[in-house]
Scaffold this motif. Sequence first.
Motif, PDB file in Angstrom:
ATOM      1  N   UNK A  82       0.844  -1.199   0.000  1.00 13.94           N
ATOM      2  CA  UNK A  82       0.000   0.000   0.000  1.00 13.94           C
ATOM      3  C   UNK A  82       0.879   1.248   0.000  1.00 13.94           C
ATOM      4  N   UNK A  83       0.403   2.258  -0.680  1.00 18.61           N
ATOM      5  CA  UNK A  83       1.105   3.529  -0.755  1.00 18.61           C
ATOM      6  C   UNK A  83       1.165   4.148   0.640  1.00 18.61           C
ATOM      7  N   UNK A  84       2.358   4.541   1.031  1.00 20.28           N
ATOM      8  CA  UNK A  84       2.551   5.161   2.332  1.00 20.28           C
ATOM      9  C   UNK A  84       2.526   6.680   2.184  1.00 20.28           C
ATOM     10  N   UNK A  85       1.916   7.369   3.134  1.00 19.67           N
ATOM     11  CA  UNK A  85       1.930   8.836   3.045  1.00 19.67           C
ATOM     12  C   UNK A  85       3.367   9.347   3.193  1.00 19.67           C
ATOM     13  N   UNK A  86       3.646  10.401   2.436  1.00 15.98           N
ATOM     14  CA  UNK A  86       4.986  10.991   2.484  1.00 15.98           C
ATOM     15  C   UNK A  86       5.167  11.751   3.784  1.00 15.98           C
ATOM     16  N   UNK A  87       6.335  11.637   4.317  1.00 12.78           N
ATOM     17  CA  UNK A  87       6.683  12.423   5.497  1.00 12.78           C
ATOM     18  C   UNK A  87       7.901  13.256   5.151  1.00 12.78           C
ATOM     19  N   UNK A  88       7.937  14.443   5.675  1.00 11.35           N
ATOM     20  CA  UNK A  88       9.077  15.304   5.403  1.00 11.35           C
ATOM     21  C   UNK A  88       8.928  16.017   4.079  1.00 11.35           C
ATOM     22  N   UNK A  89      10.033  16.162   3.387  1.00  9.93           N
ATOM     23  CA  UNK A  89      10.074  16.908   2.131  1.00  9.93           C
ATOM     24  C   UNK A  89       9.336  16.156   1.026  1.00  9.93           C
ATOM     25  N   UNK A  90       8.436  16.838   0.348  1.00 10.41           N
ATOM     26  CA  UNK A  90       7.688  16.245  -0.743  1.00 10.41           C
ATOM     27  C   UNK A  90       8.387  16.464  -2.072  1.00 10.41           C
ATOM     28  N   UNK A  91       8.095  15.598  -3.011  1.00 11.51           N
ATOM     29  CA  UNK A  91       8.566  15.753  -4.384  1.00 11.51           C
ATOM     30  C   UNK A  91       7.945  17.035  -4.945  1.00 11.51           C
ATOM     31  N   UNK A  92       8.582  17.650  -5.914  1.00 14.55           N
ATOM     32  CA  UNK A  92       8.083  18.927  -6.423  1.00 14.55           C
ATOM     33  C   UNK A  92       6.771  18.788  -7.181  1.00 14.55           C
ATOM     34  N   UNK A  93       6.417  17.584  -7.598  1.00 15.66           N
ATOM     35  CA  UNK A  93       5.153  17.378  -8.305  1.00 15.66           C
ATOM     36  C   UNK A  93       4.076  16.930  -7.340  1.00 15.66           C
ATOM     37  N   UNK A  94       2.851  17.230  -7.688  1.00 12.05           N
ATOM     38  CA  UNK A  94       1.713  16.820  -6.869  1.00 12.05           C
ATOM     39  C   UNK A  94       1.229  15.431  -7.247  1.00 12.05           C
ATOM     40  N   UNK A  95       1.638  14.938  -8.406  1.00 12.07           N
ATOM     41  CA  UNK A  95       1.242  13.623  -8.928  1.00 12.07           C
ATOM     42  C   UNK A  95      -0.250  13.554  -9.227  1.00 12.07           C
ATOM     43  N   UNK A  96      -0.814  14.678  -9.598  1.00 16.50           N
ATOM     44  CA  UNK A  96      -2.212  14.693 -10.017  1.00 16.50           C
ATOM     45  C   UNK A  96      -2.278  14.311 -11.491  1.00 16.50           C
ATOM     46  N   UNK A  97      -3.390  13.708 -11.876  1.00 14.71           N
ATOM     47  CA  UNK A  97      -3.528  13.206 -13.240  1.00 14.71           C
ATOM     48  C   UNK A  97      -3.378  14.311 -14.286  1.00 14.71           C
ATOM     49  N   UNK A  98      -4.049  15.407 -14.125  1.00 12.32           N
ATOM     50  CA  UNK A  98      -4.015  16.480 -15.116  1.00 12.32           C
ATOM     51  C   UNK A  98      -3.155  17.666 -14.678  1.00 12.32           C
ATOM     52  N   UNK A  99      -2.200  17.404 -13.818  1.00  8.13           N
ATOM     53  CA  UNK A  99      -1.353  18.471 -13.294  1.00  8.13           C
ATOM     54  C   UNK A  99      -0.661  19.262 -14.408  1.00  8.13           C
ATOM     55  N   UNK A 100      -0.266  18.555 -15.460  1.00  6.28           N
ATOM     56  CA  UNK A 100       0.454  19.210 -16.551  1.00  6.28           C
ATOM     57  C   UNK A 100      -0.377  20.320 -17.176  1.00  6.28           C
ATOM     58  N   UNK A 101      -1.695  20.168 -17.190  1.00 10.36           N
ATOM     59  CA  UNK A 101      -2.546  21.197 -17.797  1.00 10.36           C
ATOM     60  C   UNK A 101      -2.570  22.469 -16.951  1.00 10.36           C
ATOM     61  N   UNK A 102      -2.269  22.346 -15.686  1.00 10.84           N
ATOM     62  CA  UNK A 102      -2.206  23.517 -14.807  1.00 10.84           C
ATOM     63  C   UNK A 102      -0.827  24.163 -14.835  1.00 10.84           C
ATOM     64  N   UNK A 103       0.199  23.357 -15.067  1.00 13.36           N
ATOM     65  CA  UNK A 103       1.580  23.832 -14.990  1.00 13.36           C
ATOM     66  C   UNK A 103       2.067  24.395 -16.324  1.00 13.36           C
ATOM     67  N   UNK A 104       1.674  23.777 -17.426  1.00 13.92           N
ATOM     68  CA  UNK A 104       2.135  24.224 -18.739  1.00 13.92           C
ATOM     69  C   UNK A 104       1.532  25.587 -19.078  1.00 13.92           C
ATOM     70  N   UNK A 105       2.313  26.400 -19.765  1.00 13.33           N
ATOM     71  CA  UNK A 105       1.807  27.667 -20.268  1.00 13.33           C
ATOM     72  C   UNK A 105       0.885  27.393 -21.457  1.00 13.33           C
ATOM     73  N   UNK A 106       0.159  28.403 -21.875  1.00 14.69           N
ATOM     74  CA  UNK A 106      -0.719  28.246 -23.044  1.00 14.69           C
ATOM     75  C   UNK A 106       0.096  27.830 -24.270  1.00 14.69           C
ATOM     76  N   UNK A 107       1.245  28.458 -24.462  1.00 18.26           N
ATOM     77  CA  UNK A 107       2.098  28.126 -25.611  1.00 18.26           C
ATOM     78  C   UNK A 107       2.579  26.674 -25.538  1.00 18.26           C
ATOM     79  N   UNK A 108       2.906  26.210 -24.340  1.00 19.41           N
ATOM     80  CA  UNK A 108       3.354  24.834 -24.175  1.00 19.41           C
ATOM     81  C   UNK A 108       2.218  23.849 -24.458  1.00 19.41           C
ATOM     82  N   UNK A 109       1.015  24.169 -23.999  1.00 17.99           N
ATOM     83  CA  UNK A 109      -0.144  23.313 -24.283  1.00 17.99           C
ATOM     84  C   UNK A 109      -0.400  23.229 -25.782  1.00 17.99           C
ATOM     85  N   UNK A 110      -0.256  24.350 -26.474  1.00 14.13           N
ATOM     86  CA  UNK A 110      -0.435  24.352 -27.928  1.00 14.13           C
ATOM     87  C   UNK A 110       0.629  23.492 -28.611  1.00 14.13           C
TER      88      UNK A 110
END
Length: 135
Positions: free
Chosen positions: A89-117
Amino acid sequence: MRYTDAPHQELPPNFLDLSLSEQIDLYLEHYLPQLVQWLQEWLEVSETGLFKGKILFTRYEDLHDNPRQFCQKILQFYEIDPHYFTFIERQPHQGRLHFRKAQIDEWQEVYTHAQLEKVKKIVPQSLLERFDWSA
């Protein structure tokens, strides 16, 4: 047809000094086109029967949504006795987290409009539909 090796990208020495947006630009320019070609070639091999083994295509979204079912699907597809596999089973992270949130559509929030295009120009509609991805 000659098929390509798995995509890999030599990172510039200053990669970690670049902003996230600059890192994404580098990825889109150099790595994503290779990845798309590599995936298309595997699909072609799977559809034409050039490879005699079994090929299972998986998606990060499925792993993210239900890791246990994802692993069971792989075991079943390749006819592996589940007794040889221990699901942890996935264990909750303790301490410092990875820079990504690991959300499914995270890239759509992070990429600029030009990058999405740019993604829309690189990834063919057939792949988006085949893997139920939105761009």
